[in-house]
Design an enzyme around this catalytic site. Structure first.
Site, short mmCIF file in Angstrom:
data_model
loop_
_atom_site.label_atom_id
_atom_site.label_comp_id
_atom_site.label_asym_id
_atom_site.label_seq_id
_atom_site.Cartn_x
_atom_site.Cartn_y
_atom_site.Cartn_z
N ASN A 1 0.89 -1.13 0.06
CA ASN A 1 0.03 0.23 -0.16
C ASN A 1 0.88 1.19 0.02
O ASN A 1 2.23 1.15 0.02
CB ASN A 1 -0.86 -0.01 1.33
CG ASN A 1 -0.20 -0.06 2.45
OD1 ASN A 1 0.60 0.90 2.99
ND2 ASN A 1 -0.37 -1.25 3.33
N LYS B 1 -13.62 1.53 15.65
CA LYS B 1 -12.39 0.83 16.01
C LYS B 1 -11.67 0.78 17.42
O LYS B 1 -11.24 -0.30 17.72
CB LYS B 1 -11.20 1.29 14.80
CG LYS B 1 -11.29 0.57 13.65
CD LYS B 1 -10.31 1.40 12.62
CE LYS B 1 -10.81 0.92 11.26
NZ LYS B 1 -10.22 1.66 10.10
N LYS C 1 -11.05 -2.86 18.67
CA LYS C 1 -9.76 -3.14 18.94
C LYS C 1 -9.11 -3.24 20.24
O LYS C 1 -8.20 -3.30 20.53
CB LYS C 1 -9.19 -2.65 17.95
CG LYS C 1 -9.46 -2.88 16.34
CD LYS C 1 -8.25 -2.94 15.39
CE LYS C 1 -8.83 -3.11 13.87
NZ LYS C 1 -8.04 -3.50 13.04
#
Ligand code: CTP
Length: 400
Positions: free
Chosen positions: A211, A338, A342
């Site tokens: 990426n 998130k 997470k």
């Protein structure tokens, strides 16, 4: 403060006179050292008048034919009596001598004996500045912890346009000020594990999925954390950056290698910052041989890559956990999701997809999403400054 101002031989040497005046005005004691080359461009008397002090012009300057010991070791005395060595302009010659430890004249000899901070403001032709030899020498000086005041772009004395012009005096004076600014060591005692850069997931021995991450944000965090007194463990994907000196670096390629390096280092960490852009998917069966070209369509089967942040979130035992979120929309909402999913203490949320910030750029603009419900926007700024704002929050969250 007591500053040695080294002036080397280039057209820009004349600008050092105004710089000396500005530094004197700011209350510094300035001792000027001119190289032989500089003397071709500007007279010692100019500097002596501006600084009110003796100007040193050569390694044996004060040596008469019957040179005494004291004159022969003058560079040692000068090195010990000053707090900073500033060289402006620094020519390719001076930069090369410093990088390689050559000591053929007073300035380069002084450099080797100088125990304090060093600031260099290079000036030269743009092709010289971009030459691999100069680039390597500048990198070596940076890695040694010296400050390089980047030259500006513009018309050069040789008639070309490009980078190589001596930085403006204000910028050089600001760099000097920064060196003398008392350092905060609010992260002393912390061991900060930082992941940075992209991962590469092999398709075959010559191809991979990756990426656009440059690693700049993670490396800026590593540099800032070191400056604030932390021990830094840097797990880095493949990037074109030199790690800051003092960081303990593990270089990895794949998400699996990054996961393994992170968990090997984890027992030492008090804070984990997951800045890396880890692949979400990896080829299921990477080919052992290069895949040959065919006219037919082929498809690539992908499996989920290890989600390192989630695994860390499940194995929390005392360390602070900071995640990043790269989003193209709904920044605040997705980032908070998130944070929960997470199990992080903070998410640094990053709007990506525009041209100006995020991947590859030197600047960034983020939203800090905290577990206590706070959302703190951080205005667009160089990544090094953003790093400090992130570390400000970490220092607050740390129980130490
Ligand atoms: N991350 C990770 N391992 C992965 C993917 C992401 O540790 N395999 C971490 C990143 O380092 C970052 C955070 O998870 O700190 C969020 O990454 P991001 O790509 O924004 O989120 P994803 O979890 O991949 O979710 P999505 O792609 O759906 O937005």
């Amino acid at each position: 403060m007591r500053i040695v101002l080294g002036v080397s031989g280039g057209i820009a040497a004349y600008k050092a006179a105004e710089l000396a005046r500005q530094l004197v005005r700011n209350g510094h004691d300035i001792t000027v050292v001119l190289t032989k080359g500089a003397e071709e461009f500007i007279r010692p008397l100019t500097f002596a008048s501006l600084t009110g002090r003796k100007v040193i012009t050569d390694i044996f300057s004060s040596a008469s034919p019957d040179a005494t010991l004291s004159s022969a070791v003058e560079h040692i005395g000068v090195a010990q009596e000053h707090d900073l060595l500033l060289v402006a302009p620094a020519t390719a010659d001076v930069i090369g001598k410093f990088a390689h430890g050559l000591a053929g004249d007073f300035l380069s000899t002084l450099y080797l004996a100088f125990p304090g901070p060093v600031v260099l403001a290079p000036a030269m032709n743009n092709r010289m500045w971009e030459h691999a030899a100069v680039v390597a020498n500048v990198a070596a000086l940076r890695a040694r912890g010296h400050v390089i005041v980047e030259p500006g772009e513009g018309y050069l004395a040789c008639g070309t346009i490009g980078p190589g012009r001596l930085a403006e005096n204000d910028k050089i004076v600001a760099a000097v000020k920064e060196v003398f600014r008392p350092k905060v060591t609010d992260l002393a005692g912390e061991t900060i594990l930082i992941t940075a850069g992209p991962t590469r997931e092999p398709i075959d021995p010559v191809r991979y999925i990756s990426n656009r991450s440059s690693g700049k944000m993670g490396y800026a965090l590593a540099e800032a954390a070191l400056e604030r007194g932390a021990r830094v463990l840097l797990v880095s994907g493949p990037v074109n950056l030199t790690p800051p000196s003092g960081a303990e670096v593990d270089n990895v390629q794949t998400s699996q290698q990054m996961r393994d390096a992170v968990f090997a280092r984890l027992p030492d960490a008090t804070v984990v910052i997951k800045c890396a852009a880890v692949a979400d998917f990896r080829p299921s069966n990477p080919s052992a041989q290069k895949i040959k070209k065919t006219a037919a369509r082929i498809s690539l089967e992908l499996d989920p890559a290890p989600d390192i942040l989630s695994e860390l979130g499940q194995k929390r035992n005392g360390f602070l956990l900071i995640g990043f979120a790269a989003e193209t929309e709904n920044l605040r909402e997705y980032a908070r999701k998130k944070l929960e999913s997470k199990n992080c203490d903070m998410i640094v949320a990053n709007l990506v997809g525009g041209d100006e910030s995020g991947f590859e750029s030197d600047v960034n603009q983020v939203l800090l999403v905290l577990r206590n419900g706070e959302n703190i926007p951080v205005e667009k700024a160089p990544k090094r400054q953003i790093a400090d704002r992130i570390l400000d929050q970490i220092a607050k969250l740390s129980p130490r």
